[in-house]
Every structure is written in C-alpha cells, then in structure tokens.
Design a protein around this motif. Structure first.
Motif, PDB file in Angstrom:
ATOM      1  N   TYR A 143      11.227   8.581  -5.127  1.00  0.00           N
ATOM      2  CA  TYR A 143      10.240   7.859  -5.940  1.00  0.00           C
ATOM      3  C   TYR A 143      10.871   6.653  -6.637  1.00  0.00           C
ATOM      4  O   TYR A 143      10.228   5.612  -6.816  1.00  0.00           O
ATOM      5  CB  TYR A 143       9.605   8.787  -6.976  1.00  0.00           C
ATOM      6  N   GLY A 144      12.144   6.783  -7.036  1.00  0.00           N
ATOM      7  CA  GLY A 144      12.835   5.645  -7.653  1.00  0.00           C
ATOM      8  C   GLY A 144      12.951   4.474  -6.687  1.00  0.00           C
ATOM      9  O   GLY A 144      12.698   3.315  -7.045  1.00  0.00           O
ATOM     10  N   HIS A 178       7.839  -1.244  -4.446  1.00  0.00           N
ATOM     11  CA  HIS A 178       6.446  -1.640  -4.663  1.00  0.00           C
ATOM     12  C   HIS A 178       6.236  -2.472  -5.922  1.00  0.00           C
ATOM     13  O   HIS A 178       5.287  -3.269  -5.979  1.00  0.00           O
ATOM     14  CB  HIS A 178       5.566  -0.395  -4.730  1.00  0.00           C
ATOM     15  N   ASN A 179       7.069  -2.306  -6.932  1.00  0.00           N
ATOM     16  CA  ASN A 179       6.820  -3.016  -8.185  1.00  0.00           C
ATOM     17  C   ASN A 179       7.061  -4.526  -8.078  1.00  0.00           C
ATOM     18  O   ASN A 179       6.729  -5.269  -8.996  1.00  0.00           O
ATOM     19  CB  ASN A 179       7.666  -2.425  -9.310  1.00  0.00           C
ATOM     20  N   ALA A 212       0.846  -1.199   0.000  1.00  0.00           N
ATOM     21  CA  ALA A 212       0.000   0.000   0.000  1.00  0.00           C
ATOM     22  C   ALA A 212       0.872   1.236   0.000  1.00  0.00           C
ATOM     23  O   ALA A 212       1.969   1.241   0.563  1.00  0.00           O
ATOM     24  CB  ALA A 212      -0.930   0.005   1.210  1.00  0.00           C
ATOM     25  N   TYR A 213       0.378   2.277  -0.631  1.00  0.00           N
ATOM     26  CA  TYR A 213       1.042   3.575  -0.651  1.00  0.00           C
ATOM     27  C   TYR A 213       0.103   4.536   0.063  1.00  0.00           C
ATOM     28  O   TYR A 213      -0.920   4.952  -0.480  1.00  0.00           O
ATOM     29  CB  TYR A 213       1.290   4.006  -2.097  1.00  0.00           C
ATOM     30  N   HIS A 214       0.427   4.850   1.324  1.00  0.00           N
ATOM     31  CA  HIS A 214      -0.479   5.613   2.173  1.00  0.00           C
ATOM     32  C   HIS A 214      -0.241   7.112   2.153  1.00  0.00           C
ATOM     33  O   HIS A 214      -1.155   7.888   2.417  1.00  0.00           O
ATOM     34  CB  HIS A 214      -0.356   5.138   3.624  1.00  0.00           C
ATOM     35  N   SER A 215       0.989   7.536   1.926  1.00  0.00           N
ATOM     36  CA  SER A 215       1.285   8.960   2.044  1.00  0.00           C
ATOM     37  C   SER A 215       2.361   9.354   1.044  1.00  0.00           C
ATOM     38  O   SER A 215       3.114   8.506   0.554  1.00  0.00           O
ATOM     39  CB  SER A 215       1.765   9.291   3.465  1.00  0.00           C
ATOM     40  N   ARG A 216       2.422  10.633   0.758  1.00  0.00           N
ATOM     41  CA  ARG A 216       3.413  11.128  -0.211  1.00  0.00           C
ATOM     42  C   ARG A 216       4.777  11.274   0.479  1.00  0.00           C
ATOM     43  O   ARG A 216       5.263  12.377   0.716  1.00  0.00           O
ATOM     44  CB  ARG A 216       2.932  12.445  -0.816  1.00  0.00           C
ATOM     45  N   PHE A 217       5.362  10.127   0.756  1.00  0.00           N
ATOM     46  CA  PHE A 217       6.629  10.070   1.473  1.00  0.00           C
ATOM     47  C   PHE A 217       7.745  10.855   0.773  1.00  0.00           C
ATOM     48  O   PHE A 217       8.528  11.551   1.440  1.00  0.00           O
ATOM     49  CB  PHE A 217       7.027   8.606   1.665  1.00  0.00           C
ATOM     50  N   PRO A 218       7.880  10.787  -0.563  1.00  0.00           N
ATOM     51  CA  PRO A 218       8.951  11.565  -1.201  1.00  0.00           C
ATOM     52  C   PRO A 218       8.844  13.061  -0.938  1.00  0.00           C
ATOM     53  O   PRO A 218       9.862  13.738  -0.738  1.00  0.00           O
ATOM     54  CB  PRO A 218       8.765  11.238  -2.690  1.00  0.00           C
ATOM     55  N   GLU A 219       7.610  13.593  -0.923  1.00  0.00           N
ATOM     56  CA  GLU A 219       7.434  15.007  -0.639  1.00  0.00           C
ATOM     57  C   GLU A 219       7.821  15.330   0.806  1.00  0.00           C
ATOM     58  O   GLU A 219       8.404  16.375   1.084  1.00  0.00           O
ATOM     59  CB  GLU A 219       5.981  15.405  -0.900  1.00  0.00           C
ATOM     60  N   TYR A 220       7.504  14.404   1.737  1.00  0.00           N
ATOM     61  CA  TYR A 220       7.899  14.607   3.125  1.00  0.00           C
ATOM     62  C   TYR A 220       9.420  14.647   3.248  1.00  0.00           C
ATOM     63  O   TYR A 220       9.977  15.516   3.927  1.00  0.00           O
ATOM     64  CB  TYR A 220       7.385  13.460   4.003  1.00  0.00           C
ATOM     65  N   ASP A 254      -0.831   9.424 -10.652  1.00  0.00           N
ATOM     66  CA  ASP A 254       0.479   9.994 -10.316  1.00  0.00           C
ATOM     67  C   ASP A 254       1.559   8.914 -10.265  1.00  0.00           C
ATOM     68  O   ASP A 254       2.663   9.091 -10.799  1.00  0.00           O
ATOM     69  CB  ASP A 254       0.414  10.710  -8.960  1.00  0.00           C
ATOM     70  N   LEU A 255       1.250   7.801  -9.587  1.00  0.00           N
ATOM     71  CA  LEU A 255       2.248   6.742  -9.448  1.00  0.00           C
ATOM     72  C   LEU A 255       2.513   6.050 -10.785  1.00  0.00           C
ATOM     73  O   LEU A 255       3.657   5.703 -11.091  1.00  0.00           O
ATOM     74  CB  LEU A 255       1.799   5.729  -8.397  1.00  0.00           C
ATOM     75  N   GLU A 256       1.473   5.835 -11.561  1.00  0.00           N
ATOM     76  CA  GLU A 256       1.686   5.209 -12.879  1.00  0.00           C
ATOM     77  C   GLU A 256       2.588   6.075 -13.747  1.00  0.00           C
ATOM     78  O   GLU A 256       3.436   5.552 -14.480  1.00  0.00           O
ATOM     79  CB  GLU A 256       0.339   4.973 -13.556  1.00  0.00           C
ATOM     80  N   ALA A 257       2.434   7.377 -13.641  1.00  0.00           N
ATOM     81  CA  ALA A 257       3.279   8.286 -14.420  1.00  0.00           C
ATOM     82  C   ALA A 257       4.738   8.220 -13.971  1.00  0.00           C
ATOM     83  O   ALA A 257       5.647   8.561 -14.745  1.00  0.00           O
ATOM     84  CB  ALA A 257       2.763   9.724 -14.297  1.00  0.00           C
ATOM     85  N   ARG A 258       4.975   7.754 -12.748  1.00  0.00           N
ATOM     86  CA  ARG A 258       6.336   7.644 -12.215  1.00  0.00           C
ATOM     87  C   ARG A 258       6.884   6.222 -12.300  1.00  0.00           C
ATOM     88  O   ARG A 258       7.889   5.903 -11.675  1.00  0.00           O
ATOM     89  CB  ARG A 258       6.376   8.137 -10.766  1.00  0.00           C
TER      90      ARG A 258
END
Length: 351
Positions: free
Chosen positions: A123-124, A130-131, A102-110, A146-150
């Motif tokens: 994000y890398g 996750h993949n 699960a991806y619960h929060s925008r950890f990279p931004e934090y 957003d995640l699919e774009a990354r």
C-alpha cells in the motif's frame, strides 16, 4: 478531445479491467472523442512471475515517449501500476503533464496471498505511485474510504456498467446438469477464493467458467465425482447463456473492488450469492437482488429464493454510458479546448 489510456492489462487476458477499458473506450468514441491505447501488445513482453498469463512489457519508456510525442493527447489516464503505467507516470512528471490513475483491484491483498508481503509495504508503494495523479478513480465508495484511510489523495468515484443488450434474460438450457445449478465465472486464482465455493456441500451441481494459474490444481481436486463441471474462457454471448442457465451465481472473492461479473449475472436475472464484503455490498446492497452471508453455503441456498425479475431490474440501474461520462469528468486535460469540453460535461452532469 484526444485521450490516451495506458494499461498493462489487455488481451488475451479476460478480466474486469480489460472489459472496463474496452467498454469505456467504445463509449468515449461514441461521444466523439479520439481514444488511443498503449497496451503490452505494442511491446516485447515477458511472463509475470507465478502468473504467466499476464505479459509484462520490457523497457517501454522510449517507445511510450515517442507515442505520446506523436499522438499529442489532451489528457492521459494510467489504468495500471505495471511497467507501462510506471513509464508513463515518469514521462508525465518529467514533462509536467497532469494525469489520472485508476485503482481496479486490491493488489496488496493479492500480493500478500501469493508472497506473504505485508500489506503496509505494498500500500505504501501504491500510495506513492497514485498520489502523483490529479485524481485516482475507484469503483465504489467503500474503496474511496479505504484508500483515503491509507494516505491516498484525490480519490474519486468511477462506477461500472453492463451491456444490457448482451446480458439479458433468455433460454435456460445451456447447462444440462442437476438443479439447482450454481455457477462461478472469473479468473481461477488464489485471490479469487474459488475453492471456498468448490468445498461447499450444496445440492444439485456446480460449474466453473474461466481459467487461471490455479485451474489445473483445482480441476484435479474437484471434478464431476464431486458435482463440479468445468468450462474454459467464454465469450460474452456464451457467458449470458451460462448465467441464464444458472439458478445462482456464486462470487466467493473477498478482495475484488467491484466485480463486473456480478452485474452480468444480475442482468440475466441470475441472483448472486456472496460474502458481505466490498464489491458485493456496493453492487447488490445489503437487501438487494442476491444473498450476502459470511456463511457462503447459506448465501447460496438463500439466493435460490430471490425473484429473477427483481434481479434484472436492479441491474438496469447500471450503464456504461453513465460510467464513461463519469470517467470523462475526472480527466485533467492539459489543453484549453479539452478543458472546456470536460467543463461542459461536468456542468451537464450536475443538472
């Protein structure tokens, strides 16, 4: 079915991840499933750098392997990307067991806010983590895109709910300060952008409910002289009283993927003021039971004009039972009987 959920976020933390997992576990048990959790409470821990309220598990791999071998789950879900999540991921890959994350929060931004680390780096790392999963569960359609774009793959929707029996319209007497009353509930940390709320020139009074690494600094800067009042961490019943007493709930975060507190406030009939970003847009909608504006002060004043009955009716669309059934359909069990159970749930959801 025997389901194992692994999470680095757990009590005494008070946040959306912990509440989501507790509610999901309770609903799955009601459905007849056996659900076990692996949490930091079962391990030696050390404080997370710059965030001592979060405890990180020390060398959990061996104990996690023993737990999985003993419990013999039918499906494994990894809720977080911390030490417990990474150790469980390694075990599953080694033993060729499918799992979900699960991806619960925008950890990279934090991380960027705290340490200045480029978003692409974090994000890398997360995409590689996750993949390896059969499915990555996220709370909104915007986060899926957003995640699919990354470069994230197999991203699916897992929505959230609210306990409508606890969070409901009630007495409005908890906060005895000048109206209009504006309230923030949540972690007091830089990524929550709480100071954007505290800096506003608003009529009436403001309240902050919660705690976190930025609390002491902000309390010293914004006190009763500035019309700001502080409460610590509250239980759900107390929170419902606060939401009911408030004239508007202010959600200044720009980085949350959902925001359970939005649903809690709305279930009590309290309109929301927020930025038009992921989370508020998905929960409230552009013309929903609240006010979204890039000018947060204007959003706060606009929220005062929203009908509280309409706010409650919107919140009633969200239930933990429905969210938990959605979670179940995304699991990838590795035993035949469990696969049949999930297939029946998926079939029922499609009818």
């Amino acid at each position: 079915m025997k389901i194992l959920i692994v999470t680095d976020a757990w009590e005494p933390q008070v946040n959306g991840v912990v509440r989501t997992l507790k509610q999901t576990r309770a609903e799955l048990i009601k459905m007849g499933h056996t659900v076990e959790l692996i949490t930091p409470q079962q391990f030696r821990t050390f404080p997370c750098p710059t965030y001592p309220e979060i405890r990180l598990s020390w060398r959990p791999g061996k104990k996690i392997a023993q737990f999985i071998d003993t419990f013999k789950p039918d499906a494994i879900h990894i809720a977080t990307e911390g030490p417990l999540g990474m150790a469980t991921r390694r075990y599953c890959i080694k033993h060729k067991l499918p799992f979900t994350t699960a991806y619960h929060s925008r950890f990279p931004e934090y991380v960027q806010l705290r340490f200045g680390i480029p978003l692409s780096w974090t994000y890398g790392f997360l995409a590689r983590f996750h993949n390896a999963a059969e499915a990555i569960m996220v709370p909104t359609r915007v986060v899926v895109e957003d995640l699919e774009a990354r470069g994230f793959k197999n991203v699916v929707m897992w929505s959230r709910g609210v306990d409508l029996d606890i969070f409901k319209p009630g007495a409005r007497e908890r906060l005895q300060t000048r109206h209009p009353i504006f309230v923030y509930v949540g972690r007091v940390a830089v990524e929550k952008n709480v100071e954007a709320f505290l800096q506003l020139d608003l009529p009436g009074s403001r309240w902050v409910c919660g705690d976190g690494p930025a609390a002491a600094t902000l309390k010293a800067k914004y006190g009763e002289a500035q019309g700001v009042h502080w409460l610590g961490v509250l239980n759900q019943t107390e929170l419902a009283e606060v939401y009911n007493a408030a004239d508007a709930f202010v959600f200044p975060s720009r980085t949350d993927t959902f925001g359970l507190v939005l649903l809690e406030a709305m279930a009590c009939g309290c309109p929301v003021a927020a930025y038009p970003v992921t989370g508020p847009i998905d929960v409230i909608g552009t013309d929903g039971p609240g006010a979204l504006n890039d000018d947060l002060g204007k959003a706060c004043l606009d929220a005062l004009r929203v009908d509280r009955d309409a706010v409650r009716k919107h919140a009633e669309k969200f239930s933990w039972a429905a969210a938990s059934r959605q979670f179940l359909t995304h699991l990838h069990p590795f035993t035949a009987h469990a696969q049949q159970e999930v297939a029946l749930v998926v079939e029922g959801a499609g009818q």
